[in-house]
Design a protein around this motif. Structure first.
Motif, PDB file in Angstrom:
ATOM      1  N   GLU A 182       8.158   9.512  -8.978  1.00  0.00           N
ATOM      2  CA  GLU A 182       8.638   8.466  -8.081  1.00  0.00           C
ATOM      3  C   GLU A 182       8.017   8.559  -6.690  1.00  0.00           C
ATOM      4  O   GLU A 182       7.805   7.541  -6.022  1.00  0.00           O
ATOM      5  N   ASP A 183       7.728   9.792  -6.232  1.00  0.00           N
ATOM      6  CA  ASP A 183       7.146   9.956  -4.899  1.00  0.00           C
ATOM      7  C   ASP A 183       5.684   9.513  -4.844  1.00  0.00           C
ATOM      8  O   ASP A 183       5.087   9.443  -3.765  1.00  0.00           O
ATOM      9  N   TRP A 184       5.095   9.203  -5.983  1.00  0.00           N
ATOM     10  CA  TRP A 184       3.732   8.691  -6.037  1.00  0.00           C
ATOM     11  C   TRP A 184       3.685   7.164  -6.187  1.00  0.00           C
ATOM     12  O   TRP A 184       2.596   6.589  -6.294  1.00  0.00           O
ATOM     13  N   CYS A 185       4.837   6.522  -6.193  1.00  0.00           N
ATOM     14  CA  CYS A 185       4.896   5.072  -6.445  1.00  0.00           C
ATOM     15  C   CYS A 185       5.285   4.337  -5.166  1.00  0.00           C
ATOM     16  O   CYS A 185       6.470   4.075  -4.908  1.00  0.00           O
ATOM     17  N   ASP A 186       4.294   4.011  -4.340  1.00  0.00           N
ATOM     18  CA  ASP A 186       4.536   3.292  -3.092  1.00  0.00           C
ATOM     19  C   ASP A 186       4.746   1.797  -3.359  1.00  0.00           C
ATOM     20  O   ASP A 186       4.255   1.260  -4.360  1.00  0.00           O
ATOM     21  N   PRO A 187       5.443   1.096  -2.451  1.00  0.00           N
ATOM     22  CA  PRO A 187       5.649  -0.350  -2.626  1.00  0.00           C
ATOM     23  C   PRO A 187       4.355  -1.138  -2.430  1.00  0.00           C
ATOM     24  O   PRO A 187       3.425  -0.679  -1.755  1.00  0.00           O
ATOM     25  N   PHE A 188       4.308  -2.333  -3.007  1.00  0.00           N
ATOM     26  CA  PHE A 188       3.164  -3.235  -2.873  1.00  0.00           C
ATOM     27  C   PHE A 188       3.688  -4.668  -2.936  1.00  0.00           C
ATOM     28  O   PHE A 188       4.830  -4.900  -3.354  1.00  0.00           O
ATOM     29  N   PRO A 189       2.875  -5.646  -2.512  1.00  0.00           N
ATOM     30  CA  PRO A 189       3.350  -7.038  -2.532  1.00  0.00           C
ATOM     31  C   PRO A 189       3.815  -7.457  -3.912  1.00  0.00           C
ATOM     32  O   PRO A 189       3.175  -7.141  -4.923  1.00  0.00           O
ATOM     33  N   GLY A 190       4.932  -8.183  -3.957  1.00  0.00           N
ATOM     34  CA  GLY A 190       5.522  -8.584  -5.234  1.00  0.00           C
ATOM     35  C   GLY A 190       4.907  -9.847  -5.798  1.00  0.00           C
ATOM     36  O   GLY A 190       3.733 -10.145  -5.578  1.00  0.00           O
ATOM     37  N   TYR A 191       5.723 -10.616  -6.530  1.00  0.00           N
ATOM     38  CA  TYR A 191       5.242 -11.804  -7.227  1.00  0.00           C
ATOM     39  C   TYR A 191       5.200 -13.014  -6.301  1.00  0.00           C
ATOM     40  O   TYR A 191       6.068 -13.201  -5.443  1.00  0.00           O
ATOM     41  N   PHE A 192       4.188 -13.847  -6.538  1.00  0.00           N
ATOM     42  CA  PHE A 192       4.027 -15.102  -5.805  1.00  0.00           C
ATOM     43  C   PHE A 192       3.823 -16.245  -6.794  1.00  0.00           C
ATOM     44  O   PHE A 192       3.137 -16.085  -7.812  1.00  0.00           O
ATOM     45  N   LEU A 193       4.439 -17.376  -6.482  1.00  0.00           N
ATOM     46  CA  LEU A 193       4.137 -18.611  -7.200  1.00  0.00           C
ATOM     47  C   LEU A 193       2.926 -19.227  -6.514  1.00  0.00           C
ATOM     48  O   LEU A 193       2.910 -19.363  -5.293  1.00  0.00           O
ATOM     49  N   TYR A 194       1.907 -19.583  -7.275  1.00  0.00           N
ATOM     50  CA  TYR A 194       0.704 -20.140  -6.665  1.00  0.00           C
ATOM     51  C   TYR A 194       0.360 -21.483  -7.309  1.00  0.00           C
ATOM     52  O   TYR A 194       0.655 -21.745  -8.472  1.00  0.00           O
ATOM     53  N   TYR A 195      -0.258 -22.344  -6.515  1.00  0.00           N
ATOM     54  CA  TYR A 195      -0.595 -23.687  -6.980  1.00  0.00           C
ATOM     55  C   TYR A 195      -1.647 -24.293  -6.056  1.00  0.00           C
ATOM     56  O   TYR A 195      -1.790 -23.863  -4.900  1.00  0.00           O
ATOM     57  N   PRO A 196      -2.397 -25.298  -6.541  1.00  0.00           N
ATOM     58  CA  PRO A 196      -3.400 -25.933  -5.680  1.00  0.00           C
ATOM     59  C   PRO A 196      -2.719 -26.677  -4.542  1.00  0.00           C
ATOM     60  O   PRO A 196      -1.553 -27.074  -4.638  1.00  0.00           O
ATOM     61  N   SER A 197      -3.441 -26.864  -3.467  1.00  0.00           N
ATOM     62  CA  SER A 197      -2.905 -27.627  -2.345  1.00  0.00           C
ATOM     63  C   SER A 197      -2.559 -29.030  -2.809  1.00  0.00           C
ATOM     64  O   SER A 197      -3.343 -29.687  -3.498  1.00  0.00           O
ATOM     65  N   ARG A 198      -1.369 -29.493  -2.423  1.00  0.00           N
ATOM     66  CA  ARG A 198      -0.923 -30.818  -2.854  1.00  0.00           C
ATOM     67  C   ARG A 198      -0.590 -31.662  -1.638  1.00  0.00           C
ATOM     68  O   ARG A 198       0.198 -31.254  -0.789  1.00  0.00           O
ATOM     69  N   HIS A 199      -1.186 -32.866  -1.602  1.00  0.00           N
ATOM     70  CA  HIS A 199      -0.915 -33.763  -0.474  1.00  0.00           C
ATOM     71  C   HIS A 199       0.458 -34.410  -0.616  1.00  0.00           C
ATOM     72  O   HIS A 199       1.202 -34.534   0.345  1.00  0.00           O
ATOM     73  N   GLN A 200       0.803 -34.823  -1.843  1.00  0.00           N
ATOM     74  CA  GLN A 200       2.089 -35.484  -2.078  1.00  0.00           C
ATOM     75  C   GLN A 200       2.743 -34.898  -3.338  1.00  0.00           C
ATOM     76  O   GLN A 200       2.742 -35.524  -4.394  1.00  0.00           O
ATOM     77  N   PRO A 201       3.308 -33.706  -3.252  1.00  0.00           N
ATOM     78  CA  PRO A 201       3.965 -33.121  -4.429  1.00  0.00           C
ATOM     79  C   PRO A 201       5.201 -33.920  -4.816  1.00  0.00           C
ATOM     80  O   PRO A 201       5.853 -34.539  -3.965  1.00  0.00           O
ATOM     81  N   SER A 202       5.516 -33.901  -6.090  1.00  0.00           N
ATOM     82  CA  SER A 202       6.692 -34.631  -6.567  1.00  0.00           C
ATOM     83  C   SER A 202       7.962 -33.957  -6.070  1.00  0.00           C
ATOM     84  O   SER A 202       7.973 -32.773  -5.711  1.00  0.00           O
TER      85      SER A 202
END
Length: 296
Positions: free
Chosen positions: A262-282
């Motif tokens: 456990e002392d060898w397991c440092d935190p890191f960035p978690g999950y992200f939802l990703y998507y293309p840039s949208r001008h007019q998302p629904s």
């Protein structure tokens, strides 16, 4: 045909209002401009469509026949535009998300399950895939990845806090083996290998402690391509598994799994939802993204 559309709309407005003055006001134009538009249409068609007196306006026989034909079509166009506006403003339709099994089970599904009862016209498709899908080519609205693997040309919304990995094995497994004290000790253990679909390669177990980074390629008899199978393999005593800590924490608390290094397991960035840039998302997409967004 196209040059007649404005005139047809003008005749329809005058016939329904029974007055050039009222129709001009509804259309937002001047009365002389409206009269000119109607006269131009009548001249092109070669037939009078409206009877005009100083007190009233009515359709001629030809005008009445024309309006019976075109009015339903214009009404249908208006209804279609109104429905489109409703879709824009009301969460409706399908949102497609591609995601790995771990965030699908621990993040996406629980949030979506709470959201759906309040929005009966919303549908969410969750497609579990361990690889890196081209969401544009495969027509997904969004995907889920760890923060450091999201492409720079994508919009990313955090959907989990920072994470840690955990190395776990069953009590039965450790009954016959000494627990590893450092990542290098894993060479003496049977480890459950996880294949990444995107690269067709085996996952590297990454560790860090006090600024020292260690990457280990492990060996073992069991090879899988999903976190679910890796966890099940660890529970069955088939070897050590390298999995997100939250994913195995309930089993560690119950004693079904034992966590090491456990002392060898440092935190890191978690999950992200990703998507293309949208001008007019629904409205549906905006709703799902907002519901999934992680809030500290």
């Amino acid at each position: 045909m196209r040059e007649n559309v404005g005139g047809l709309l003008a005749v329809l407005a005058v016939a329904r209002a029974g007055s050039f003055t009222r129709a001009a006001k509804e259309l937002g134009i001047s009365q002389p401009a409206l009269s000119h538009t109607v006269r131009e249409l009548e001249a092109r068609l070669g037939v009078r469509l409206l009877n005009r007196t100083t007190r009233s306006v009515s359709t001629t026989e030809a005008g009445e026949r024309l309006l019976r034909t075109i009015a339903p079509h214009f009404d249908g166009i208006e209804a279609g535009l109104a429905a489109l506006t409703e879709v824009r403003d009301k969460p409706a339709g399908t949102v497609r998300i591609t995601v790995g099994d771990t965030p699908a089970e621990g993040i996406i599904l629980p949030v979506v399950a709470k959201l759906l009862p309040d929005y009966p016209d919303l549908r969410v498709e969750i497609s579990v895939n361990a690889g890196f899908i081209d969401i544009v080519a495969e027509r997904f609205d969004a995907g889920v990845r760890l923060g450091d693997t999201v492409a720079q040309d994508m919009v990313a919304a955090r959907i989990s806090p920072d994470m840690r990995m955990a190395i776990v094995g069953s009590p039965g497994y450790f009954a016959a083996r000494r627990a590893p004290a450092t990542p290098h000790d894993l060479a003496a253990h049977s480890c459950i290998n996880l294949r990444y679909t995107a690269t067709s390669g085996w996952a590297i177990w990454e560790f860090e402690k006090a600024g020292e980074a260690v990457n280990v390629r492990v060996e073992g008899q069991l090879l899988v391509n999903s976190n679910t199978l890796a966890r099940l393999g660890a529970l069955e005593g088939a070897g050590l598994a390298y999995l997100p800590a939250d994913y195995v924490q309930p089993f560690v608390r119950s004693g079904a799994l034992v966590s090491v290094l456990e002392d060898w397991c440092d935190p890191f960035p978690g999950y992200f939802l990703y998507y293309p840039s949208r001008h007019q998302p629904s409205a549906a997409f905006r709703l799902v993204v907002d519901a999934l967004r992680h809030r500290d």
